[in-house]
Scaffold this active site. Structure first.
Site, PDB file in Angstrom:
ATOM      1  N   ASP A 365       0.796  -1.208  -0.210  1.00 27.79           N
ATOM      2  CA  ASP A 365       0.071   0.014  -0.080  1.00 27.79           C
ATOM      3  C   ASP A 365       0.825   1.213  -0.125  1.00 27.79           C
ATOM      4  O   ASP A 365       1.987   1.264  -0.225  1.00 27.79           O
ATOM      5  CB  ASP A 365      -1.024  -0.102   1.037  1.00 27.79           C
ATOM      6  CG  ASP A 365      -2.023   0.603   0.919  1.00 27.79           C
ATOM      7  OD1 ASP A 365      -2.340   1.883   1.240  1.00 27.79           O
ATOM      8  OD2 ASP A 365      -3.258  -0.042   0.572  1.00 27.79           O
ATOM      9  N   TRP A 476      -6.143   1.849  -7.030  1.00 31.91           N
ATOM     10  CA  TRP A 476      -6.153   3.275  -7.345  1.00 31.91           C
ATOM     11  C   TRP A 476      -6.917   3.907  -6.401  1.00 31.91           C
ATOM     12  O   TRP A 476      -8.223   3.947  -6.255  1.00 31.91           O
ATOM     13  CB  TRP A 476      -6.694   3.347  -8.969  1.00 31.91           C
ATOM     14  CG  TRP A 476      -6.842   4.706  -9.397  1.00 31.91           C
ATOM     15  CD1 TRP A 476      -7.271   5.864  -8.858  1.00 31.91           C
ATOM     16  CD2 TRP A 476      -6.296   5.036 -10.874  1.00 31.91           C
ATOM     17  NE1 TRP A 476      -7.406   6.955  -9.722  1.00 31.91           N
ATOM     18  CE2 TRP A 476      -6.694   6.384 -10.987  1.00 31.91           C
ATOM     19  CE3 TRP A 476      -5.894   4.305 -11.638  1.00 31.91           C
ATOM     20  CZ2 TRP A 476      -6.340   7.152 -11.989  1.00 31.91           C
ATOM     21  CZ3 TRP A 476      -5.543   5.109 -12.914  1.00 31.91           C
ATOM     22  CH2 TRP A 476      -5.798   6.442 -13.099  1.00 31.91           C
ATOM     23  N   ASP A 477      -6.237   4.858  -5.826  1.00 30.92           N
ATOM     24  CA  ASP A 477      -6.878   5.717  -4.589  1.00 30.92           C
ATOM     25  C   ASP A 477      -7.150   7.063  -4.925  1.00 30.92           C
ATOM     26  O   ASP A 477      -6.654   7.394  -5.829  1.00 30.92           O
ATOM     27  CB  ASP A 477      -6.070   5.401  -3.352  1.00 30.92           C
ATOM     28  CG  ASP A 477      -6.530   5.522  -2.052  1.00 30.92           C
ATOM     29  OD1 ASP A 477      -7.950   6.037  -1.901  1.00 30.92           O
ATOM     30  OD2 ASP A 477      -6.006   5.051  -1.207  1.00 30.92           O
ATOM     31  N   ASP A 547     -13.187   1.969   4.493  1.00 30.47           N
ATOM     32  CA  ASP A 547     -11.742   1.943   5.433  1.00 30.47           C
ATOM     33  C   ASP A 547     -12.402   1.413   6.692  1.00 30.47           C
ATOM     34  O   ASP A 547     -11.236   1.231   7.688  1.00 30.47           O
ATOM     35  CB  ASP A 547     -11.166   3.378   5.586  1.00 30.47           C
ATOM     36  CG  ASP A 547     -10.288   3.892   4.495  1.00 30.47           C
ATOM     37  OD1 ASP A 547      -9.715   2.824   3.657  1.00 30.47           O
ATOM     38  OD2 ASP A 547      -9.752   4.961   4.451  1.00 30.47           O
TER      39      ASP A 547
HETATM   40  C1  GLA Z   1      -6.900   5.625   1.832  1.00 22.38           C
HETATM   41  C2  GLA Z   1      -7.339   4.062   1.408  1.00 22.38           C
HETATM   42  C3  GLA Z   1      -6.526   3.196   2.492  1.00 22.38           C
HETATM   43  C4  GLA Z   1      -5.071   3.386   2.513  1.00 22.38           C
HETATM   44  C5  GLA Z   1      -4.687   4.710   2.561  1.00 22.38           C
HETATM   45  C6  GLA Z   1      -3.250   5.035   2.161  1.00 22.38           C
HETATM   46  O1  GLA Z   1      -7.364   6.162   2.957  1.00 22.38           O
HETATM   47  O2  GLA Z   1      -8.764   3.954   1.675  1.00 22.38           O
HETATM   48  O3  GLA Z   1      -6.874   1.693   2.221  1.00 22.38           O
HETATM   49  O4  GLA Z   1      -4.895   3.010   1.120  1.00 22.38           O
HETATM   50  O5  GLA Z   1      -5.474   5.633   1.698  1.00 22.38           O
HETATM   51  O6  GLA Z   1      -2.899   6.273   2.365  1.00 22.38           O
END
Ligand code: GLA
Length: 739
Positions: A365, A476-477, A547
């Site tokens: 991640d 992809w965030d 999350d």
């Molecule tokens: C977001 C995503 C998390 C993680 C963080 C990383 O909050 O939802 O799962 O990947 O970013 O910064």
């Protein structure tokens, strides 16, 4: 023939297996909405158009045009000429005046479904879908408006979008262009929507439709965790099993609005499209604007049936990934396990522990690139941080692959930290208003990906890394909303186009990703589930749902998400306890049983787990392997939704042939001195005998005998009262079914 255009009577009838949708042209040339409901053959246009009604106690009073427009059931209403309800289209001419009136020109039908340029949209071959184009015109503006309807017979779905063309010599400005609208008669409706926030996305909420407008919308630049792009009107007494549902869902990932307006005349206008606030689009002579697609369905058999329509439709006609059919690997993601604090040894050790338990893919991640040791630095610098990952990512990926695992990676392409080389190089690439300090959120700014050079440069950098490591998976965030809307590249007249151009930019980037890496397993994410919509599902077959990984919190989140989206689209992981978001300690079995209703994985540092907990993992993976086909392809039934009075949650997944089913029961809170709970199952074949197997938890002895579908669905079966957060999973298999 799913589409019938009757030129003499000027009526149009769209038919699916169980529904009818009807329109007609009035004597004044307006296109009116007649009916959307259970499949029927005939409807009386005059009665719907209400021309015989005298809107005054004095019968000799002439009915003027404005009176007619005020109550006419428009199929695609426009603003400015006397209909004062919510318009679908508003257009301003060069002199700055805003009015539009659309008259019917013609209608044509074609097999199959045309693509929408630059936009995600559903698809189907000539056997599965037919498309109707109704052409309307405003002769004063020289504006041509084409209403597109695609009819998917088997899934009981109709999709809609609109093409708007300027055929005149003057420039026009579109100020509002919804994708769908229809006028219904009030039936004492309730409105159902999905609401929440970060870490508690898409909780279902149902309220009575009052006079005035009820609006569900987002102005955050993403479809948002607060209000989802879904709306349903429910008839009186509608439940999971019974009653009428008319629903719309938007294949779009940015600002949207869904409106239900109940007017004084007791008509209800339902509309959905791009949010008009802050939006405008310059339509030069010869130019065309295409709206994103709305997916509509009607069910006369309650919410379960609506869910089945959406699930089947998205599986058959929207999700393109080959992973829709293929079994997805069980993954482990290091985010909650390590956050930014890792190096190559720590990651390798997690992967090693995971692989020993049978986990099939490792996902690295946030934190592997630039100067990224917290969320304040490095976003935008898509080069490996060799201080953290000595030897580079390729080496780490190879070592992890050496364990027999696949390798995946996290990226956040749309963003930049002010403290990054990218921002120092290109400060004008961030969205901002000159002279105004843009608001930071999670220490980051949004890149102006309405600009092609920005999109191309970012994608070049990210694809270089993905090719180098031969990534098997990408997450992809997108971790903030859009504010301070200003683009350095757009002219003054076009600044109102930024939010939509941004979304088109995301789509173009994701299209490039899936084209260049067709074998990639692609998961979208946006601070958890802030951009969980059908637009994203066109590119990625799964989306990180939230999350919040606590099993109890996930019950409502997954219930709301699964109301519309197939279970296979929901990223769902077993995480550590106490839970990171709520501090709750749920048994590992319940964490897994809840995650089993999605694309299953783990989100923890496996090296920190107790031996006892670790022993559970191989069993859970076996369970997931055994049931993943059923979960991916079956019909989902919501049996009970927990509340303070009934603190348990129950859902079922039944195979299409009704030979197999999984029942999951979760006790949210235990209660002393309460007996077993009798629960009626659904979706089974009444005449089939089912063998019961308790695959997780402890069931009552009554499950040992063969039970018939009619008994289980009408009399029900007893579930034992369990303790706090305990759960069980039952597998039902038809007698003589070969499994
Ligand atoms: C977001 C995503 C998390 C993680 C963080 C990383 O909050 O939802 O799962 O990947 O970013 O910064």
């Amino acid at each position: 023939m799913p589409i019938t255009v009757n030129e003499q009577e000027k009526t149009i009838h769209l038919e699916t297996d169980h529904t009818s949708y009807m329109m007609a042209v009035s004597e004044y040339g307006h296109l009116g909405h007649l009916y959307y409901g259970k499949r029927i053959k005939h409807v009386n246009p005059a009665e719907h158009f209400r021309f015989f009604e005298v809107p005054s106690p004095r019968p000799d009073l002439k009915r003027e045009k404005a009176r007619m427009l005020a109550i006419f059931p428009f199929e695609y209403p426009t603003g400015g000429t006397g209909d004062f309800r919510t318009p679908a289209l508003q257009v301003r001419n060069e002199k700055g005046m805003s009015a539009c009136e659309l008259l019917y020109r013609d209608a044509r039908v074609e097999f199959g479904k045309p693509k929408l340029p630059g936009l995600p949209s559903s698809f189907g071959d000539e056997q599965s879908v037919e498309t109707l184009t109704v052409e309307l015109e405003d002769p004063v503006l020289h504006l041509k408006v084409m209403l597109l309807y695609s009819v998917f017979v088997k899934e009981d779905i109709i999709t809609r979008s609109v093409r708007i063309c300027n055929e005149g010599k003057e420039g026009l400005t579109i100020e509002r262009a919804l994708s769908a609208s229809m006028d219904l008669e009030n039936r004492n409706f309730e409105v159902l929507g999905l609401f929440g926030d970060w870490a508690r996305e898409r909780h279902p909420e149902r309220v009575k439709l009052h006079h005035g407008k009820q609006v569900i919308s987002s102005l955050r630049g993403v479809s948002s965790p607060q209000e989802a792009p879904f709306i349903a009107l429910l008839g009186e007494g509608t439940s999971q099993e019974r009653g009428e549902v008319t629903a719309m869902n938007f294949v779009y990932s940015g600002n949207f609005v869904a409106v239900a307006e109940r007017s004084a005349s007791e008509s209800v206008r339902l509309g959905m499209g791009i949010h008009p606030e802050g939006f405008s689009w310059q339509l030069l002579p010869g130019a065309e604007f295409v709206t994103p697609e709305v997916v509509m369905t009607y069910s006369s058999e309650g919410l379960d049936e609506m869910t089945h329509h959406f699930h089947d439709f998205y599986r058959n006609h929207l999700i393109r990934s080959r992973y829709l059919q293929e079994e997805r690997p069980v993954l482990i993601n290091n985010w909650e396990g390590t956050y930014f604090d890792f190096d190559e040894t720590k990651l390798y050790e997690i992967a090693r522990g995971a692989s020993a338990c049978g986990i099939e893919m490792f996902v690295m991640d946030d934190g592997w690139f630039g100067n990224r040791n917290d969320d304040e630095h490095g976003l935008g610098d898509w080069m490996v941080n060799e201080e953290k990952l000595k030897g580079g990512i390729r080496q780490l990926a190879d070592r992890i692959r050496g364990l027999g695992m696949k390798f995946g990676i996290w990226v956040e392409p749309e963003m930049v930290n002010p403290d990054s080389d990218l921002y120092r190089e290109h400060p004008d690439w961030a969205i901002a208003i000159p002279g105004r300090e843009p608001s930071l959120f999670r220490s980051q700014l949004v890149l102006d990906i309405s600009r092609k050079e920005v999109r191309d440069e970012i994608m070049d950098r990210i694809l270089k890394v993905l090719h180098e490591v031969e990534a098997d998976y990408v997450k992809w965030d997108m971790n903030r909303y859009l504010s301070d809307l200003g683009s350095f590249a757009l002219t003054q007249e076009r600044q109102g186009e930024l939010s939509h151009r941004y979304v088109l930019g995301v789509y173009e980037m994701q299209e490039r990703l899936v084209k260049e890496l067709p074998n990639l397993l692609f998961e979208n994410c946006s601070s958890g589930g802030a951009r969980f919509d059908p637009g994203m599902l066109y590119y990625s077959p799964q989306i990180w749902t939230s999350d919040d990984t606590d099993a109890i919190e996930r019950l409502k989140i997954q219930e709301g998400t699964a109301l519309v989206y197939p279970l296979s689209t929901m990223g769902a992981h077993v995480s550590k306890v106490p839970n990171e978001q709520v501090g709750r300690i749920c048994p590992i079995a319940t964490r897994a049983n809840v995650a089993l209703a999605g694309s299953f994985g783990y989100e923890l540092d496996i090296t920190k787990m107790t031996a006892e907990e670790k022993e559970e993992i191989p069993k859970q993976i076996r369970m997931y392997h055994r049931f993943r086909k059923l979960t991916m392809e079956g019909d989902y039934y919501r049996i009970a939704s927990w509340s303070a009075e009934r603190p348990f949650d129950v859902w079922m997944i039944v195979s299409k042939d009704r030979k197999e089913a999984l029942v999951t029961y979760v006790q949210v809170l235990g209660r002393p001195q309460t007996g077993a709970e009798r629960i009626r199952l659904r979706g089974l074949d009444p005449d089939t005998g089912y063998h019961m197997e308790t695959v997780s938890g402890k069931m009552l002895p009554s499950t040992s005998s063969l039970r018939y579908g009619d008994d289980l669905m009408n009399d029900g079966m007893l579930f034992p009262a369990l303790g706090d957060f305990e759960s069980l999973v039952l597998y039902l298999r038809a007698e003589r079914a070969g499994v």
